[in-house]
Design an enzyme around this catalytic site. Structure first.
Site, PDB file in Angstrom:
ATOM      1  N   GLU A 255      58.010  -0.404  31.856  1.00 42.88           N
ATOM      2  CA  GLU A 255      58.971  -0.490  33.210  1.00 42.88           C
ATOM      3  C   GLU A 255      59.292   0.971  33.441  1.00 42.88           C
ATOM      4  O   GLU A 255      60.158   1.565  32.898  1.00 42.88           O
ATOM      5  CB  GLU A 255      59.999  -1.265  32.988  1.00 42.88           C
ATOM      6  N   CYS A 294      66.278   2.368  38.644  1.00 44.66           N
ATOM      7  CA  CYS A 294      64.756   2.222  38.568  1.00 44.66           C
ATOM      8  C   CYS A 294      64.380   1.559  39.717  1.00 44.66           C
ATOM      9  O   CYS A 294      63.351   1.847  40.339  1.00 44.66           O
ATOM     10  CB  CYS A 294      64.203   1.481  37.261  1.00 44.66           C
TER      11      CYS A 294
HETATM   12  P1  NDP Z   1      61.991   9.232  29.277  1.00 43.07           P
HETATM   13  O1  NDP Z   1      60.832   8.608  29.517  1.00 43.07           O
HETATM   14  O2  NDP Z   1      62.010  10.787  28.558  1.00 43.07           O
HETATM   15  O3  NDP Z   1      62.765   8.489  27.973  1.00 43.07           O
HETATM   16  C1  NDP Z   1      62.970   7.193  28.097  1.00 43.07           C
HETATM   17  C2  NDP Z   1      63.158   6.782  26.589  1.00 43.07           C
HETATM   18  O4  NDP Z   1      62.153   7.036  26.015  1.00 43.07           O
HETATM   19  C3  NDP Z   1      64.446   7.183  25.907  1.00 43.07           C
HETATM   20  O5  NDP Z   1      64.832   6.476  25.150  1.00 43.07           O
HETATM   21  C4  NDP Z   1      63.796   8.348  25.138  1.00 43.07           C
HETATM   22  O6  NDP Z   1      64.358   8.697  23.943  1.00 43.07           O
HETATM   23  C5  NDP Z   1      62.683   7.856  24.550  1.00 43.07           C
HETATM   24  N1  NDP Z   1      61.319   8.448  24.249  1.00 43.07           N
HETATM   25  C6  NDP Z   1      60.780   9.737  24.850  1.00 43.07           C
HETATM   26  N2  NDP Z   1      59.966  10.431  24.174  1.00 43.07           N
HETATM   27  C7  NDP Z   1      59.830   9.378  23.243  1.00 43.07           C
HETATM   28  C8  NDP Z   1      58.702   9.470  22.082  1.00 43.07           C
HETATM   29  N3  NDP Z   1      57.624  10.323  22.053  1.00 43.07           N
HETATM   30  N4  NDP Z   1      58.752   8.297  21.480  1.00 43.07           N
HETATM   31  C9  NDP Z   1      59.689   7.349  21.392  1.00 43.07           C
HETATM   32  N5  NDP Z   1      60.535   7.164  22.282  1.00 43.07           N
HETATM   33  C10 NDP Z   1      60.614   8.133  23.304  1.00 43.07           C
HETATM   34  O7  NDP Z   1      62.920   9.180  30.383  1.00 43.07           O
HETATM   35  P2  NDP Z   1      64.344   9.782  30.606  1.00 43.07           P
HETATM   36  O8  NDP Z   1      65.402   8.708  30.077  1.00 43.07           O
HETATM   37  O9  NDP Z   1      64.589  11.215  30.085  1.00 43.07           O
HETATM   38  O10 NDP Z   1      64.438  10.050  32.288  1.00 43.07           O
HETATM   39  C11 NDP Z   1      63.558  10.771  32.784  1.00 43.07           C
HETATM   40  C12 NDP Z   1      62.841  10.112  33.921  1.00 43.07           C
HETATM   41  O11 NDP Z   1      62.647   8.779  33.964  1.00 43.07           O
HETATM   42  C13 NDP Z   1      64.271   9.915  35.106  1.00 43.07           C
HETATM   43  O12 NDP Z   1      64.421  11.121  35.496  1.00 43.07           O
HETATM   44  C14 NDP Z   1      63.375   8.943  35.852  1.00 43.07           C
HETATM   45  O13 NDP Z   1      62.658   9.543  36.742  1.00 43.07           O
HETATM   46  C15 NDP Z   1      62.679   7.950  35.020  1.00 43.07           C
HETATM   47  N6  NDP Z   1      63.721   6.825  34.766  1.00 43.07           N
HETATM   48  C16 NDP Z   1      62.998   5.641  34.975  1.00 43.07           C
HETATM   49  C17 NDP Z   1      63.999   4.597  34.833  1.00 43.07           C
HETATM   50  C18 NDP Z   1      63.407   3.048  35.064  1.00 43.07           C
HETATM   51  O14 NDP Z   1      64.122   2.028  34.744  1.00 43.07           O
HETATM   52  N7  NDP Z   1      62.396   2.924  35.321  1.00 43.07           N
HETATM   53  C19 NDP Z   1      64.977   4.572  34.134  1.00 43.07           C
HETATM   54  C20 NDP Z   1      65.570   5.904  33.905  1.00 43.07           C
HETATM   55  C21 NDP Z   1      64.702   6.836  34.117  1.00 43.07           C
HETATM   56  P3  NDP Z   1      65.309  10.219  24.182  1.00 43.07           P
HETATM   57  O15 NDP Z   1      66.378  10.130  25.083  1.00 43.07           O
HETATM   58  O16 NDP Z   1      65.930  10.375  22.774  1.00 43.07           O
HETATM   59  O17 NDP Z   1      64.455  11.246  24.464  1.00 43.07           O
END
Ligand code: NDP
Length: 690
Positions: A255, A294
């Site tokens: 998602e 989101c």
């Molecule tokens: P990310 O995609 O960077 O992170 C989402 C989750 O994935 C976090 O728990 C992160 O952990 C984890 N993650 C990142 N890289 C890895 C990896 N290589 N292996 C395993 N887990 C990983 O999104 P962000 O939360 O930083 O948000 C960035 C952007 O995403 C926002 O600005 C927005 O545009 C979008 N977003 C979309 C959402 C939705 O519901 N569709 C919700 C929130 C954000 P960690 O935090 O430790 O890096």
């Protein structure tokens, strides 16, 4: 500064600080993730050996009961979470979505489990279909627990709801969960998991928490496991093709961020109530959780003639939005804060950069920067961004507004010439979680919605009629699908029982009806029955066995029955009463009312004296298969089809279960004339009325 701890393999780990986490309000260092590296193999082994065993010792109904108790517990202890939640930038209203929305989702899944899932751990996706001509070979589908572990990777914006909305359906499906929240707000998720741990309600091993990175966890997963992800499209794309996930065909549900839209329909003109509804919805989506949802509306499309008027209305509302310390929402003597900061300075930096990209060639109507005025003290280091409205006058030419997501209080307003163009603009998002269409005209909805459904996971039609009860564009509901195609990740979450089924494994099963009945714990037509010496209605819930059956005496249907039933019901349809018209009908003769056949069957199988059957609360899958004419002789077979122990008691404390009975009504030639299920509540022995 408190060091957060992971909860894996039954141990809380974390003593040395790694990444410092700051309050979104004032930038103060409040927590730190831990430096200790976790043993992910040990976590998985613990989930498989302890968690899975404990979960599968329970059935769907028992797990649903635990979810209900957990939801109640979390509701009772919510204030502790509210206190922490404000550091994520959330106002009380924002936190309500996360905290009480989370507990509400667990409540919803408790009910879904109770109402839609069986006792036992096999879901029968029937009905079975006859495959052989003689009725000795049939096929059906079952869903069973996958016998694996669910890894849930969550976004920073819903630290509580994000965990609970994924945990509830996977727990119900019998999967132990390992949850990894986004590090930035993991302190709130840690507080939630500590509450859950202290409650003692969950079977050991059913929930583990990772603070920080997932290390080699994904390399260690097996084909029975599942990964779900919420976050950026970029990370989703990266994790989806993780070699171990690809090699083992591990289901990966994503998602991701999407550019959701709201269209003001072409039928809406200046002065219509719907214009204000549209403006309110856009503003609410921009400011609730500071636009970090989101599902938030990123692209607002309006008829070209209304562009400037709508822009002005949105700007006026945004101007009134007090931005500041989220703890000052509704405090006496202070202008109530309606919008807090973003979750972190990193997000603030990203959003301001995205606004600059979006602004190129477009016009910023308001916002676009850090707010000049903030309500509250000491907020200089907070992660604030002003509500920002951008106008894009050439949206068919400008691709940035359909591609760049500023994950904050930012929306772009764009004109369209006609509905075809509005639909083309909506489609430019390349797949979104949700879209709203504001229209009064059912024809506009009927034309647009099926078109939009190909690229949007959820569609809301808003107008003056639905608005007073509307749950809003941005609120995913436990009962309805959440997730969208394309850029939105292609996944599906929530959606009532569907969400549970995503965590179950479906198999087709073929064999004799007797075998299928044994496997599904559900009577299948054609399966051997247990002729019951005692009337099945006189048996208590515990004593009833699937397949226990009663073949009734016979009854010949007379013309007098038809006349009497017509008089009683007032149903004088020509087929029953007009000899000449009935002759010309497909049946060529007068026939009995279908509902007479149903009533006569009840008369044949009922056991009239008081007994364990407490109520008949419905009827399912009724089909009238062949007509019953004057002189035909019918009989009924009543067979115990399915038993569900919802672990309920009535007002007098009498335990009871749900029993579905298969009823087959046949004629003198042994042909099926009617078939259906009746649903009853049957008392348990202890305390039952004799
Ligand atoms: P990310 O995609 O960077 O992170 C989402 C989750 O994935 C976090 O728990 C992160 O952990 C984890 N993650 C990142 N890289 C890895 C990896 N290589 N292996 C395993 N887990 C990983 O999104 P962000 O939360 O930083 O948000 C960035 C952007 O995403 C926002 O600005 C927005 O545009 C979008 N977003 C979309 C959402 C939705 O519901 N569709 C919700 C929130 C954000 P960690 O935090 O430790 O890096």
């Amino acid at each position: 500064m408190k060091i957060l701890q992971s909860w894996t393999a039954g141990v809380w780990t974390g003593a040395e600080p790694r990444q410092v986490l700051h309050s979104a309000i004032d930038g103060s260092a409040i927590y730190a993730s831990h430096v200790e590296i976790l043993d992910f193999q040990a976590a998985l082994t613990y989930a498989r050996q302890i968690g899975l065993k404990n979960l599968l010792a329970l059935d769907f109904q028992q797990r649903a009961a635990i979810l209900r108790a957990l939801a109640k517990y979390l509701t009772e202890h919510k204030e502790a979470l509210y206190a922490i939640s404000s550091h994520t930038g959330a106002t009380r209203g924002d936190s309500w979505i996360d905290i009480e929305g989370g507990a509400g989702t667990v409540f919803a899944y408790a009910s879904i489990g109770t109402n839609e899932f069986p006792s036992g751990n096999v879901v029968h996706e029937g009905p079975a279909m006859q495959l052989g001509k003689q009725g000795h070979f049939s096929g059906t589908h079952i869903l069973v627990p996958r016998q694996g572990v669910a890894v849930h990777i969550n976004a920073f914006n819903f630290p509580v709801w994000g965990l609970l909305e994924k945990f509830a359906p996977s727990f119900l499906a019998g999967m132990p969960c390992i949850v990894k929240p986004a590090t930035a707000t993991s302190y709130l998720t840690e507080a939630l998991v500590r509450q859950i741990h202290v409650s003692g309600l969950l079977p050991e091993g059913s929930l583990q928490l990772i603070i920080g990175a997932t290390g080699n966890l994904l390399d260690l997963l097996e084909e029975t496991d599942v990964v779900t992800f919420t976050g950026s499209a970029a990370t989703a794309a990266q994790l989806k093709v993780h070699p171990n996930i690809v090699r083992r065909s591990i289901p990966f549900n994503a998602e991701a961020d999407s550019l959701n839209c709201a269209i003001l329909g072409p039928d809406i003109v200046d002065g219509d109530e719907e214009v204000d509804l549209y403006v309110k919805e856009v503003v609410r989506e921009m400011t609730a959780k500071a636009g970090q949802k989101c599902t938030a509306i990123r692209r607002a499309m309006v008829p070209a003639a209304q562009l400037d008027a709508v822009a002005e209305k949105i700007r006026t509302r945004l101007d009134k939005t007090v931005v500041g310390d989220p703890r000052l929402e509704g405090v006496l003597g202070v202008r109530g804060v309606l919008m807090g900061p973003l979750a972190s300075r990193a997000q603030q930096h990203d959003v301001l950069a995205s606004i600059q990209q979006l602004a190129a060639g477009n016009q910023i109507i308001c916002g676009g920067t850090v707010p000049a005025q903030l309500q509250g003290e000491g907020l200089e280091q907070g992660a604030f961004v002003s509500p920002t409205l951008i106008i894009c006058r050439q949206p068919m030419e400008n691709s940035a507004v359909h591609e760049i997501e500023a994950f904050g209080p930012v929306a772009t307003l764009m004109p369209y010439q006609d509905m075809q163009e509005a639909l083309m603009l909506a489609a430019k998002g390349n797949g979104s979680l949700v879209a709203t269409l504001v229209t009064k005209d059912p024809h506009v909805a009927a034309m647009a919605i099926p078109h939009m459904a190909a690229r949007h996971g959820r569609l809301m039609i808003l107008n003056a009629e639905s608005a007073p009860e509307s749950t809003g564009h941005g609120s995913p509901l436990p009962q309805l699908k959440h997730g969208g195609p394309g850029r939105a990740g292609g996944g599906e979450e929530l959606g009532g029982g569907r969400a549970v089924k995503h965590y179950l494994q479906r198999a087709a099963v073929q064999g004799s009806p007797t075998m299928l009945a044994a496997v599904t714990a559900e009577h299948v037509r054609g399966a051997a029955v247990l002729e019951s010496d005692i009337h099945p209605f006189r048996r208590y819930f515990e004593d009833l066995q699937i397949g226990m059956s009663l073949l009734t005496h016979r009854r010949t249907v007379a013309e007098a029955d038809i006349v009497a039933f017509g008089g009683l019901s007032g149903d004088y349809f020509y087929m029953h009463f007009d000899e000449i018209a009935a002759k010309e009908s497909p049946f060529g003769k007068r026939i009995a009312h279908g509902y007479f056949v149903l009533s006569a069957a009840a008369g044949l199988f009922v056991s009239p004296a008081p007994g364990p059957v407490l109520a008949n609360y419905g009827l399912d899958t009724l089909r009238f298969i062949k007509p019953v004419g004057i002189g035909d002789t019918i009989r009924a077979r009543l067979t115990c089809k399915r038993k569900t122990d919802r672990q309920k008691k009535d007002a007098k404390g009498v335990g009871q279960g749900v029993v579905a009975w298969d009823v087959e009504v046949t004629n003198q030639d042994n042909e099926l004339v009617a078939a259906y299920d009746i649903l009853t509540l049957v008392a348990k022995k202890a305390g039952a009325i004799a």
